[in-house]
Design a protein around this motif. Structure first.
Motif, PDB file in Angstrom:
ATOM      1  N   GLY A 100      -8.130  65.704  63.079  1.00 50.93           N
ATOM      2  CA  GLY A 100      -7.831  64.404  62.501  1.00 50.93           C
ATOM      3  C   GLY A 100      -7.393  63.408  63.563  1.00 50.93           C
ATOM      4  N   VAL A 101      -7.785  62.151  63.362  1.00 57.02           N
ATOM      5  CA  VAL A 101      -7.429  61.080  64.281  1.00 57.02           C
ATOM      6  C   VAL A 101      -6.910  59.907  63.456  1.00 57.02           C
ATOM      7  N   LEU A 102      -5.785  59.337  63.867  1.00 59.54           N
ATOM      8  CA  LEU A 102      -5.229  58.134  63.257  1.00 59.54           C
ATOM      9  C   LEU A 102      -5.636  56.948  64.122  1.00 59.54           C
ATOM     10  N   ALA A 143      -3.064  58.429  67.314  1.00 54.12           N
ATOM     11  CA  ALA A 143      -2.505  59.779  67.256  1.00 54.12           C
ATOM     12  C   ALA A 143      -3.586  60.792  66.911  1.00 54.12           C
ATOM     13  N   ARG A 144      -3.323  62.032  67.291  1.00 52.31           N
ATOM     14  CA  ARG A 144      -4.119  63.194  66.876  1.00 52.31           C
ATOM     15  C   ARG A 144      -3.313  63.882  65.783  1.00 52.31           C
ATOM     16  N   LEU A 145      -3.976  64.178  64.671  1.00 51.61           N
ATOM     17  CA  LEU A 145      -3.286  64.712  63.500  1.00 51.61           C
ATOM     18  C   LEU A 145      -3.507  66.206  63.348  1.00 51.61           C
ATOM     19  N   LYS A 146      -2.494  66.878  62.812  1.00 51.06           N
ATOM     20  CA  LYS A 146      -2.650  68.294  62.473  1.00 51.06           C
ATOM     21  C   LYS A 146      -3.541  68.434  61.245  1.00 51.06           C
ATOM     22  N   GLN A 147      -3.333  67.551  60.293  1.00 51.01           N
ATOM     23  CA  GLN A 147      -4.130  67.604  59.081  1.00 51.01           C
ATOM     24  C   GLN A 147      -5.240  66.570  59.187  1.00 51.01           C
ATOM     25  N   GLU A 148      -6.261  66.799  58.427  1.00 50.12           N
ATOM     26  CA  GLU A 148      -7.461  65.974  58.501  1.00 50.12           C
ATOM     27  C   GLU A 148      -7.234  64.573  57.947  1.00 50.12           C
ATOM     28  N   ARG A 149      -6.530  64.469  56.871  1.00 47.01           N
ATOM     29  CA  ARG A 149      -6.372  63.183  56.195  1.00 47.01           C
ATOM     30  C   ARG A 149      -4.911  62.899  55.865  1.00 47.01           C
ATOM     31  N   ILE A 150      -4.602  61.635  55.899  1.00 40.01           N
ATOM     32  CA  ILE A 150      -3.327  61.125  55.423  1.00 40.01           C
ATOM     33  C   ILE A 150      -3.687  60.230  54.242  1.00 40.01           C
ATOM     34  N   SER A 151      -2.862  60.184  53.219  1.00 37.50           N
ATOM     35  CA  SER A 151      -3.222  59.395  52.036  1.00 37.50           C
ATOM     36  C   SER A 151      -3.286  57.908  52.373  1.00 37.50           C
TER      37      SER A 151
END
Length: 195
Positions: A100-102, A143-151
């Motif tokens: 995941g990428v923010l 940022a690089r995310l641990k989870q694929e999606r953020i709501s």
């Protein structure tokens, strides 16, 4: 240099626009707001000095190709005048490595699109391997995310609209370390300038 293969040195390269100091500071403020949300625990945030808007990702390139790439950037720059970009809104996606990428999104405009297309076409004519062929989506990775999606609700809680004039573009080398990536500016060219 990033590595050697068959006696040749290689670098991992990309061309990008660098946000100015005010934009970097404002994006940092947005990140501070997001860090208060538990959904962003364990996120690997980009260092402020690494924030950029990629124009063309070039991948691993030999020193010879890096020189041709730099020359192409210098040839393309005079064909484009300075222009404004607007960075607004957040989005998440998965990158090529399925992480995941923010991202802070850059509103597309004709000047940005024309510069990116001119660079991509000029580089393609050099027959350089490794050019990113994905559809262009201008953004600043935050940022690089641990989870694929953020709501979407978590993302919409942080609002900003940042305008910046783009006068230069740069060629960067990316070196990956255990502590994260380090981006080194190799060359800067001024838009609209023949120098």
């Amino acid at each position: 240099m990033n590595g050697r293969e068959n006696g040749k040195a290689y670098q991992r390269l990309f061309m990008a626009l660098r946000p100015d100091e005010a934009v970097v500071k404002a994006l940092g403020g947005a990140c501070i707001e997001l860090k208060r949300d538990k959904a962003f625990e364990g996120v690997r945030w980009m260092r402020p000095e690494n924030l950029h808007v990629t124009l063309v990702f070039l991948g691993r390139q030999s020193a010879e190709d890096a020189s041709r790439i730099a020359a192409t950037m210098t040839e393309v720059a005079p064909r484009h005048q300075s222009f404004d970009i607007v960075i607004e809104g957040l989005q998440t996606t998965r990158n090529n490595w399925q992480k995941g990428v923010l991202m802070a999104m850059v509103r597309e405009n004709d000047s940005l699109r024309n510069l990116q297309l001119d660079l991509a076409r000029s580089l393609a004519s050099l027959d350089i391997e490794g050019l990113d062929q994905r559809e262009y989506m201008p953004h600043v990775t935050l940022a690089r995310l641990k989870q694929e999606r953020i709501s979407p609700d978590q993302l919409s809680s942080v609002n900003f609209s940042l305008r910046q004039q783009v006068r230069t573009m740069g060629l960067y080398e990316s070196i990956t370390l255990e502590t994260g990536a380090v981006y080194t500016l190799l060359k800067t060219v001024q838009l609209g300038s023949r120098a």
